[in-house]
Design an enzyme around this catalytic site. Structure first.
Site, PDB file in Angstrom:
ATOM      1  N   ASN A  12       0.871  -1.170   0.000  1.00 27.16           N
ATOM      2  CA  ASN A  12       0.000   0.000   0.000  1.00 27.16           C
ATOM      3  C   ASN A  12       0.913   1.227   0.000  1.00 27.16           C
ATOM      4  O   ASN A  12       1.568   1.517   1.001  1.00 27.16           O
ATOM      5  CB  ASN A  12      -0.911   0.003   1.228  1.00 27.16           C
ATOM      6  CG  ASN A  12      -1.823   1.221   1.277  1.00 27.16           C
ATOM      7  OD1 ASN A  12      -1.428   2.328   0.927  1.00 27.16           O
ATOM      8  ND2 ASN A  12      -3.054   1.033   1.744  1.00 27.16           N
ATOM      9  N   GLU A  18      -3.993   1.840  -2.811  1.00 26.86           N
ATOM     10  CA  GLU A  18      -4.064   3.284  -2.541  1.00 26.86           C
ATOM     11  C   GLU A  18      -3.137   4.063  -3.477  1.00 26.86           C
ATOM     12  O   GLU A  18      -2.365   4.914  -3.037  1.00 26.86           O
ATOM     13  CB  GLU A  18      -3.758   3.595  -1.076  1.00 26.86           C
ATOM     14  CG  GLU A  18      -4.958   3.414  -0.166  1.00 26.86           C
ATOM     15  CD  GLU A  18      -4.844   4.189   1.128  1.00 26.86           C
ATOM     16  OE1 GLU A  18      -5.502   5.253   1.228  1.00 26.86           O
ATOM     17  OE2 GLU A  18      -4.114   3.763   2.040  1.00 26.86           O
ATOM     18  N   ASP A  46      -3.955  -4.811   1.041  1.00 23.81           N
ATOM     19  CA  ASP A  46      -4.241  -4.200   2.339  1.00 23.81           C
ATOM     20  C   ASP A  46      -5.647  -4.634   2.735  1.00 23.81           C
ATOM     21  O   ASP A  46      -6.634  -4.147   2.192  1.00 23.81           O
ATOM     22  CB  ASP A  46      -4.138  -2.680   2.215  1.00 23.81           C
ATOM     23  CG  ASP A  46      -4.520  -1.954   3.497  1.00 23.81           C
ATOM     24  OD1 ASP A  46      -4.866  -2.625   4.500  1.00 23.81           O
ATOM     25  OD2 ASP A  46      -4.486  -0.719   3.504  1.00 23.81           O
ATOM     26  N   ASN A  48      -6.930  -4.380   5.801  1.00 21.71           N
ATOM     27  CA  ASN A  48      -7.460  -3.595   6.921  1.00 21.71           C
ATOM     28  C   ASN A  48      -8.050  -4.484   8.009  1.00 21.71           C
ATOM     29  O   ASN A  48      -9.066  -4.158   8.625  1.00 21.71           O
ATOM     30  CB  ASN A  48      -8.489  -2.574   6.415  1.00 21.71           C
ATOM     31  CG  ASN A  48      -7.834  -1.257   6.023  1.00 21.71           C
ATOM     32  OD1 ASN A  48      -7.014  -0.711   6.755  1.00 21.71           O
ATOM     33  ND2 ASN A  48      -8.200  -0.739   4.858  1.00 21.71           N
ATOM     34  N   ASP A  85      -1.529  -6.080   6.145  1.00 21.83           N
ATOM     35  CA  ASP A  85      -1.245  -6.357   4.740  1.00 21.83           C
ATOM     36  C   ASP A  85      -0.870  -7.833   4.614  1.00 21.83           C
ATOM     37  O   ASP A  85       0.032  -8.309   5.314  1.00 21.83           O
ATOM     38  CB  ASP A  85      -0.100  -5.478   4.258  1.00 21.83           C
ATOM     39  CG  ASP A  85      -0.414  -3.998   4.425  1.00 21.83           C
ATOM     40  OD1 ASP A  85      -0.950  -3.401   3.482  1.00 21.83           O
ATOM     41  OD2 ASP A  85      -0.131  -3.459   5.522  1.00 21.83           O
ATOM     42  N   HIS A 134       2.629   2.115   5.185  1.00 18.88           N
ATOM     43  CA  HIS A 134       2.685   0.659   5.063  1.00 18.88           C
ATOM     44  C   HIS A 134       4.048   0.228   4.542  1.00 18.88           C
ATOM     45  O   HIS A 134       4.730   0.980   3.836  1.00 18.88           O
ATOM     46  CB  HIS A 134       1.638   0.146   4.074  1.00 18.88           C
ATOM     47  CG  HIS A 134       0.224   0.374   4.482  1.00 18.88           C
ATOM     48  ND1 HIS A 134      -0.602  -0.645   4.907  1.00 18.88           N
ATOM     49  CD2 HIS A 134      -0.534   1.505   4.505  1.00 18.88           C
ATOM     50  CE1 HIS A 134      -1.799  -0.156   5.179  1.00 18.88           C
ATOM     51  NE2 HIS A 134      -1.782   1.146   4.944  1.00 18.88           N
TER      52      HIS A 134
END
Length: 255
Positions: free
Chosen positions: A7, A34, A145, A147, A216, A246
Site C-alpha cells: 500500500n 491506494e 491491504d 485492513n 497487509d 505501510h
C-alpha cells in the site's frame, strides 16, 4: 517466483520509492494499493521502463489498485461481480498460470458505523467471489491491504485495540472465512519475529516505537502454500523520508 504487495498511499508521491524498490528486489509481481491516481495520470511509462507490464484501476484522491508483472497479464477483473460500487478496490489478473487478486479492503471507520456495515458486507461478498475463483484457479494469490489484524499477535497493544476497528471479532471472523476456503496466510507458514507489523500510524512516532499492526497479507491456495519458501515484511521503505505508512510484504515460491 517473487510476489509482493504494498500500500503506497499515493503513487504520485511514492513513485521514486517504488521504482527504487523494484530495482532492488526485482519481484515478478507487485500489487499496489491506494495509488490515489486517476487512470489518465497513471505513471505507466515509468513503470514499463522499469521492465513491468501494468494493469491499473484508479480514481482521484482515494483508493486505486495496480498490478505490475514481469510477464504480461490477462483476464482482468476490476469489479466484484454483482456489486455496483464506484470505489476502485479490486484488480484481478492472471500472470502465467497464477491468478492474482489485488485488494484494498474498506477501512470501516468505526465499529457500528455505516462504513463498518459496508465493510462487513464487502468482505462477505468477496468471500463468495473468492470461492468461485478458487475453483477456477489452482494457483491463486489473494493479497493487499486487508485492513484486518487477524490475531492479537498482529497488534502492538491488543488490549487497547480490542474490538476496535481492524481488530473487531466480526472482521476477524470474515478473515477466517476466507481462510476456510483453503487459503493459507503465507506469512504465518514461517517462524517470524515477535511484533511483526506492516502498518504504523504517522502520529506518535508510531514506526520508531513499533506501534504497528499487521494488516497487509498474502493468502495463497494450498498448491502455492506448499511451494512457498519464505515470506517477510520489508520495513526498509518505511524508514525513508516521506514514506508510505505501510511496508511491502513479500513471498517467494519455488517455480
Amino acid at each position: 517466483m517473487k510476489i509482493a504487495t504494498w500500500n503506497v498511499n499515493s503513487l504520485k508521491v511514492r513513485l521514486p520509492q517504488v521504482l527504487d524498490w523494484l530495482a532492488r528486489e526485482s519481484p515478478d509481481v507487485l500489487a499496489l494499493q491506494e495509488t490515489k491516481t486517476e487512470d489518465q495520470t497513471f505513471p505507466l511509462a515509468d513503470l514499463e521502463a522499469a521492465g513491468y507490464s501494468v494493469r491499473y484501476s484508479g480514481q482521484k484522491t482515494y483508493n486505486g489498485v495496480a498490478v505490475l508483472s514481469r510477464a504480461a497479464s490477462s483476464e482482468p477483473v476490476m469489479d466484484m461481480p454483482g456489486l455496483d460500487d464506484p470505489q476502485r478496490r479490486i484488480l484481478a489478473v492472471t500472470v502465467s498460470d497464477t491468478r492474482i487478486v489485488d485488494l484494498y479492503v474498506p477501512n470501516g471507520s468505526d465499529v457500528g458505523s455505516d462504513k463498518y456495515a459496508y465493510k462487513l458486507d464487502w468482505l462477505a461478498r468477496m468471500r463468495d467471489w473468492l470461492a468461485e475463483e478458487s475453483t477456477r484457479y489452482r494457483n491463486l494469490v489473494v493479497l493487499g491491504d486487508f485492513n484486518i489484524a487477524p490475531e492479537d499477535r498482529d497488534v502492538h497493544d491488543p488490549a487497547a485495540w480490542r474490538e476496535k476497528i481492524l481488530c473487531s471479532t466480526p472482521e476477524r471472523q470474515a478473515f477466517q472465512a476466507w481462510l476456510d476456503l483453503g487459503l493459507v496466510d503465507a506469512f504465518r507458514r514461517f517462524e517470524q519475529p515477535e511484533k511483526s507489523f506492516s502498518w504504523w500510524d504517522y502520529r506518535m512516532n508510531g514506526f520508531r516505537r513499533n506501534l504497528g499492526l499487521r494488516i497487509d497479507h498474502i493468502l495463497v491456495s494450498p498448491v502455492l502454500a506448499e511451494r512457498c519458501e519464505s515470506c517477510w515484511i520489508d520495513v526498509e521503505p518505511r524508514r525513508l523520508e516521506r514514506p508510505s505508512d505501510h511496508a511491502p510484504v513479500v513471498a517467494v515460491f519455488r517455480t
